[in-house]
Design an enzyme around this catalytic site. Sequence first.
Site, PDB file in Angstrom:
ATOM      1  N   GLU A 186       8.067 -15.005 -10.599  1.00 30.62           N
ATOM      2  CA  GLU A 186       7.947 -13.846 -10.549  1.00 30.62           C
ATOM      3  C   GLU A 186       7.368 -13.254 -11.306  1.00 30.62           C
ATOM      4  O   GLU A 186       6.525 -12.297 -10.725  1.00 30.62           O
ATOM      5  CB  GLU A 186       9.589 -12.667  -9.135  1.00 30.62           C
ATOM      6  CG  GLU A 186       9.619 -12.946  -7.858  1.00 30.62           C
ATOM      7  CD  GLU A 186      10.553 -11.226  -7.909  1.00 30.62           C
ATOM      8  OE1 GLU A 186       9.982 -11.455  -5.872  1.00 30.62           O
ATOM      9  OE2 GLU A 186      11.591 -12.007  -8.561  1.00 30.62           O
TER      10      GLU A 186
ATOM     11  N   CYS B 148       0.931  -1.236  -0.298  1.00 31.23           N
ATOM     12  CA  CYS B 148      -0.194  -0.052  -0.096  1.00 31.23           C
ATOM     13  C   CYS B 148       1.247   1.463  -0.340  1.00 31.23           C
ATOM     14  O   CYS B 148       1.312   1.276   0.821  1.00 31.23           O
ATOM     15  CB  CYS B 148      -0.421  -0.062   0.955  1.00 31.23           C
ATOM     16  SG  CYS B 148      -2.637  -1.307   1.374  1.00 31.23           S
TER      17      CYS B 148
ATOM     18  N   ARG C 103       3.955  -0.500  -4.636  1.00 30.01           N
ATOM     19  CA  ARG C 103       3.793  -0.749  -3.608  1.00 30.01           C
ATOM     20  C   ARG C 103       2.279  -1.685  -3.264  1.00 30.01           C
ATOM     21  O   ARG C 103       1.546  -2.474  -2.459  1.00 30.01           O
ATOM     22  CB  ARG C 103       3.742   0.280  -2.516  1.00 30.01           C
ATOM     23  CG  ARG C 103       5.133   0.579  -1.695  1.00 30.01           C
ATOM     24  CD  ARG C 103       4.823   2.259  -1.109  1.00 30.01           C
ATOM     25  NE  ARG C 103       4.419   1.915   0.154  1.00 30.01           N
ATOM     26  CZ  ARG C 103       5.989   1.607   0.938  1.00 30.01           C
ATOM     27  NH1 ARG C 103       7.206   1.602   0.464  1.00 30.01           N
ATOM     28  NH2 ARG C 103       5.682   0.814   2.089  1.00 30.01           N
TER      29      ARG C 103
ATOM     30  N   LYS D 247      13.737 -15.342 -10.138  1.00 29.40           N
ATOM     31  CA  LYS D 247      12.998 -14.310 -11.026  1.00 29.40           C
ATOM     32  C   LYS D 247      12.255 -14.454 -11.921  1.00 29.40           C
ATOM     33  O   LYS D 247      11.403 -13.664 -12.405  1.00 29.40           O
ATOM     34  CB  LYS D 247      14.413 -13.326 -11.778  1.00 29.40           C
ATOM     35  CG  LYS D 247      14.943 -12.538 -11.003  1.00 29.40           C
ATOM     36  CD  LYS D 247      14.690 -11.301 -10.802  1.00 29.40           C
ATOM     37  CE  LYS D 247      14.312 -11.587  -9.421  1.00 29.40           C
ATOM     38  NZ  LYS D 247      14.740 -10.876  -7.920  1.00 29.40           N
TER      39      LYS D 247
ATOM     40  N   TRP E 230      -2.870  -2.763  -1.575  1.00 26.40           N
ATOM     41  CA  TRP E 230      -2.318  -3.709  -2.219  1.00 26.40           C
ATOM     42  C   TRP E 230      -3.497  -4.898  -1.063  1.00 26.40           C
ATOM     43  O   TRP E 230      -3.248  -5.131   0.401  1.00 26.40           O
ATOM     44  CB  TRP E 230      -0.832  -4.708  -1.862  1.00 26.40           C
ATOM     45  CG  TRP E 230      -0.405  -5.780  -1.698  1.00 26.40           C
ATOM     46  CD1 TRP E 230       0.118  -6.061  -3.114  1.00 26.40           C
ATOM     47  CD2 TRP E 230      -0.405  -7.035  -1.475  1.00 26.40           C
ATOM     48  NE1 TRP E 230       0.133  -8.191  -2.981  1.00 26.40           N
ATOM     49  CE2 TRP E 230      -0.243  -7.504  -1.791  1.00 26.40           C
ATOM     50  CE3 TRP E 230      -0.600  -6.662  -0.327  1.00 26.40           C
ATOM     51  CZ2 TRP E 230       0.165  -9.058  -1.349  1.00 26.40           C
ATOM     52  CZ3 TRP E 230      -0.886  -8.207   1.193  1.00 26.40           C
ATOM     53  CH2 TRP E 230      -0.233  -9.637   0.054  1.00 26.40           C
TER      54      TRP E 230
ATOM     55  N   LYS F 125       6.302  -4.561  -3.671  1.00 25.70           N
ATOM     56  CA  LYS F 125       8.128  -4.406  -3.634  1.00 25.70           C
ATOM     57  C   LYS F 125       8.278  -4.689  -1.995  1.00 25.70           C
ATOM     58  O   LYS F 125       9.435  -5.160  -2.001  1.00 25.70           O
ATOM     59  CB  LYS F 125       8.364  -3.346  -3.964  1.00 25.70           C
ATOM     60  CG  LYS F 125       9.932  -2.628  -4.296  1.00 25.70           C
ATOM     61  CD  LYS F 125      11.171  -2.300  -5.589  1.00 25.70           C
ATOM     62  CE  LYS F 125      12.301  -2.839  -5.231  1.00 25.70           C
ATOM     63  NZ  LYS F 125      12.377  -3.782  -5.824  1.00 25.70           N
TER      64      LYS F 125
ATOM     65  N   ASN G 141      -1.761   2.042   5.590  1.00 23.55           N
ATOM     66  CA  ASN G 141      -1.141   0.875   5.351  1.00 23.55           C
ATOM     67  C   ASN G 141      -0.849  -0.005   6.565  1.00 23.55           C
ATOM     68  O   ASN G 141      -0.061   1.103   7.307  1.00 23.55           O
ATOM     69  CB  ASN G 141       0.651   1.582   4.542  1.00 23.55           C
ATOM     70  CG  ASN G 141       1.115   0.224   4.318  1.00 23.55           C
ATOM     71  OD1 ASN G 141       0.916  -0.745   3.934  1.00 23.55           O
ATOM     72  ND2 ASN G 141       2.301   0.761   4.089  1.00 23.55           N
ATOM     73  N   GLY G 142      -1.022  -0.960   6.701  1.00 27.37           N
ATOM     74  CA  GLY G 142      -0.786  -2.405   7.608  1.00 27.37           C
ATOM     75  C   GLY G 142      -1.716  -3.668   7.820  1.00 27.37           C
ATOM     76  O   GLY G 142      -2.622  -3.337   7.082  1.00 27.37           O
TER      77      GLY G 142
ATOM     78  N   GLU H 115      17.869 -18.097  -6.940  1.00 27.48           N
ATOM     79  CA  GLU H 115      17.248 -16.419  -7.181  1.00 27.48           C
ATOM     80  C   GLU H 115      17.075 -16.041  -8.537  1.00 27.48           C
ATOM     81  O   GLU H 115      16.113 -15.300  -9.134  1.00 27.48           O
ATOM     82  CB  GLU H 115      18.843 -15.577  -7.325  1.00 27.48           C
ATOM     83  CG  GLU H 115      18.182 -13.912  -7.949  1.00 27.48           C
ATOM     84  CD  GLU H 115      17.258 -13.324  -6.883  1.00 27.48           C
ATOM     85  OE1 GLU H 115      17.048 -13.558  -6.126  1.00 27.48           O
ATOM     86  OE2 GLU H 115      16.827 -12.262  -7.556  1.00 27.48           O
TER      87      GLU H 115
ATOM     88  N   HIS I 116      17.633 -36.783  -5.101  1.00 31.33           N
ATOM     89  CA  HIS I 116      16.955 -36.478  -4.055  1.00 31.33           C
ATOM     90  C   HIS I 116      15.276 -36.013  -3.650  1.00 31.33           C
ATOM     91  O   HIS I 116      14.761 -35.960  -2.941  1.00 31.33           O
ATOM     92  CB  HIS I 116      17.172 -36.457  -2.172  1.00 31.33           C
ATOM     93  CG  HIS I 116      18.953 -36.841  -2.773  1.00 31.33           C
ATOM     94  ND1 HIS I 116      18.893 -37.605  -1.761  1.00 31.33           N
ATOM     95  CD2 HIS I 116      20.405 -36.275  -2.438  1.00 31.33           C
ATOM     96  CE1 HIS I 116      20.494 -38.498  -2.174  1.00 31.33           C
ATOM     97  NE2 HIS I 116      21.292 -36.967  -2.066  1.00 31.33           N
TER      98      HIS I 116
HETATM   99  C1  G6P Z   1       9.656  -8.309  -2.159  1.00 26.79           C
HETATM  100  C2  G6P Z   1      10.069  -7.928  -3.018  1.00 26.79           C
HETATM  101  C3  G6P Z   1      11.429  -8.633  -3.173  1.00 26.79           C
HETATM  102  C4  G6P Z   1      12.511  -8.559  -1.926  1.00 26.79           C
HETATM  103  C5  G6P Z   1      11.619  -8.813  -0.457  1.00 26.79           C
HETATM  104  C6  G6P Z   1      12.038  -8.403   0.700  1.00 26.79           C
HETATM  105  O1  G6P Z   1       9.038  -9.807  -2.150  1.00 26.79           O
HETATM  106  O2  G6P Z   1       9.224  -8.264  -4.019  1.00 26.79           O
HETATM  107  O3  G6P Z   1      11.704  -8.247  -4.832  1.00 26.79           O
HETATM  108  O4  G6P Z   1      13.214  -9.215  -1.824  1.00 26.79           O
HETATM  109  O5  G6P Z   1      10.682  -8.347  -0.887  1.00 26.79           O
HETATM  110  O6  G6P Z   1      12.478  -7.600   0.442  1.00 26.79           O
HETATM  111  P1  G6P Z   1      13.741  -6.562   0.859  1.00 26.79           P
HETATM  112  O7  G6P Z   1      13.118  -5.264   0.920  1.00 26.79           O
HETATM  113  O8  G6P Z   1      13.699  -6.573   2.653  1.00 26.79           O
HETATM  114  O9  G6P Z   1      14.909  -6.550   0.352  1.00 26.79           O
END
Ligand code: G6P
Length: 613
Positions: free
Chosen positions: A495, A2, A27, A492, A80, A608, A106-107, A488, A511
């Site tokens: 996501e 948010c 956000r 990616k 969100w 994010k 927000n929260g 990672e 395994h």
């Molecule tokens: C969300 C974002 C990711 C990020 C993660 C941790 O899931 O989409 O891209 O890695 O949060 O966020 P931070 O700000 O703590 O690195």
Amino acid sequence: MCGIIGYVGEKNLIKVLINGLKKLEYRGYDSSGVAILSGGKIFRHRAVGKILEMEKTLPRKFFSPVEKEKLKIGLAHTRWATHGRPSEENAHPHIDCGEQFVLVHNGIIENYLELKTKLKKHKFQSETDTEIIVHLVEEIYEKTRNVLESLNTVFKEVKGSYAIVLICVNEPGKIFFARKDSPLVLGIGNNENFVASDIPAMLEYTNKFIFLENGDYGFVTDREVKIYNLKNNIEQVRKEHKINWDPVMVERAGYKHFMLKEIYEQPLVVKENIVSRIFAEEINFKDEIKINDKKLKQIKKIFIIACGTSYHAGLVGKYFIEKFAKIPVEVDIASEFRYRDPLIEKDTLVIFISQSGETADTLASLSLVKEYKITTLGICNVIGSTLYREADSTIYTKCGPEIGVASTKAFTGQLVCLYLFGLYLAKIKSVVDKDEYKNLLTSLYKIPAFMEQILNDTNQIKILAKKYSQKHDFLFLGRGINYPIALEGALKLKEISYIHAEGYPAGEMKHGPIALIDKDMPVVVIATKGSLMEKIFSNLEEAKSRNAKIIALINKGSVTKNIDEKVLLPEVEEQFSPLVNVLPLQLLAYYAADILKRDVDQPRNLAKSVTVE
Ligand code: G6P
């Protein structure tokens, strides 16, 4: 999670609010809304979907508030969804029964059902937890006739996390705010002020910011800032931070997406982090690390706590720190760490990695560790964020604002900070050979040029993305310090392209995941030169024997038997290869998502900055 913006001043109100909101869209983006005060009345407009949907349908009224009103005041929100599906009724801002207050939040309000039963005489219009607050304010205000006092009481009644911004028709020049466990920043202007969830929303207008602390509440007018704190309810003096981010940094600068721009910014990020901290062949964290050498020497154990991509950076850090600084490192996902009664002994250092510095689980873990009175170190990309302020020391990752929801440059920024910190520790503890230390620094210096080399020719990756983007499942394999890069790479792809992908330590494939392999499964193998190369080539062969399509990251001169698709990469020092190897995987995810016409910068269901648990 948010995004909030509030503005009071003489600028074009709706433009400031909508532009600010667009900068916060990362956000959350399932609905949005705006409210302004005009002629003593609240005008509100909300819509489901992206901010553009709301903007397109804005009534004329919003563009021309009452003529005589020079001073303009309003707030806006991008959502969100947590409580209540994305719908117009559930979109913020929310209004009380008497239409005296308008509020954005927000929260998460944890005791909202309990509070709702207490507010029986109020008529609710949404399924959200947020609406409770505005009715609660109304209820308390009936007795106090004072907004600040009412906010103070709200704090005592509401359990959970919140950043709230509120306007009251009876006090028309003021934007009220309160925060607990969700970020809120004040933007300080000339005869105008802002309140927002994050800096980019205000960067076009000011570079002076005040980061509110937990328990802070108060108000801004166009010329005044008043902050109080719940602990003593007296006025607080908060430091004003000057942030030298250029507003252009939050533009796409000709790139199709922010993510692509941010991928291309990585050589510069790595360079910045290195050159600003290496002087005369010595690493120097200057004012960043406030832990003295004696204490650093005594460290017997390190925990690294993070979420998402930052957690993957932590895993790379473990391999490196253990190898060179000879300190055992345990890496934990923050949401697990905070609930597992970790055994933390003295002489432990706990490192928290977070791009935003506002991730709820990471911050909760930080509070927990602080209770143990253990030394903490943040690695963070937002100066002034909660992690930045509350860790004992913080290393700044120098990436500039990262807007794409999928993290890229923040990851490489975190890696390079971990490398530098690992070597710094190793030197202080005198456990690294002088020549080796020097050679490692020399190799690290060369990395940005190798990264540029990859980014200058992305053709091979584009072809791969085209060929394989219709596949449903991918497996990513890596070993040693490149195992986290396999994780990672898979993250990616999931996501942003929504293709199912799993990252696995290559030796563990037998395994379980091997059962999934058939001719339809692309297996991406990180097989660049290093101590485990032969081992990973054996794993690659095992996958090939089950008819997998092998996509391998290799260096010039490696065996190419059994490989269907080669991705040729420059040969670098093994320890730093994650910085280079992650690039083709970010690009593969990016191009696949683009071909599939996904919303690359704002993938579905993600946000994010995850500021709720
Ligand atoms: C969300 C974002 C990711 C990020 C993660 C941790 O899931 O989409 O891209 O890695 O949060 O966020 P931070 O700000 O703590 O690195």
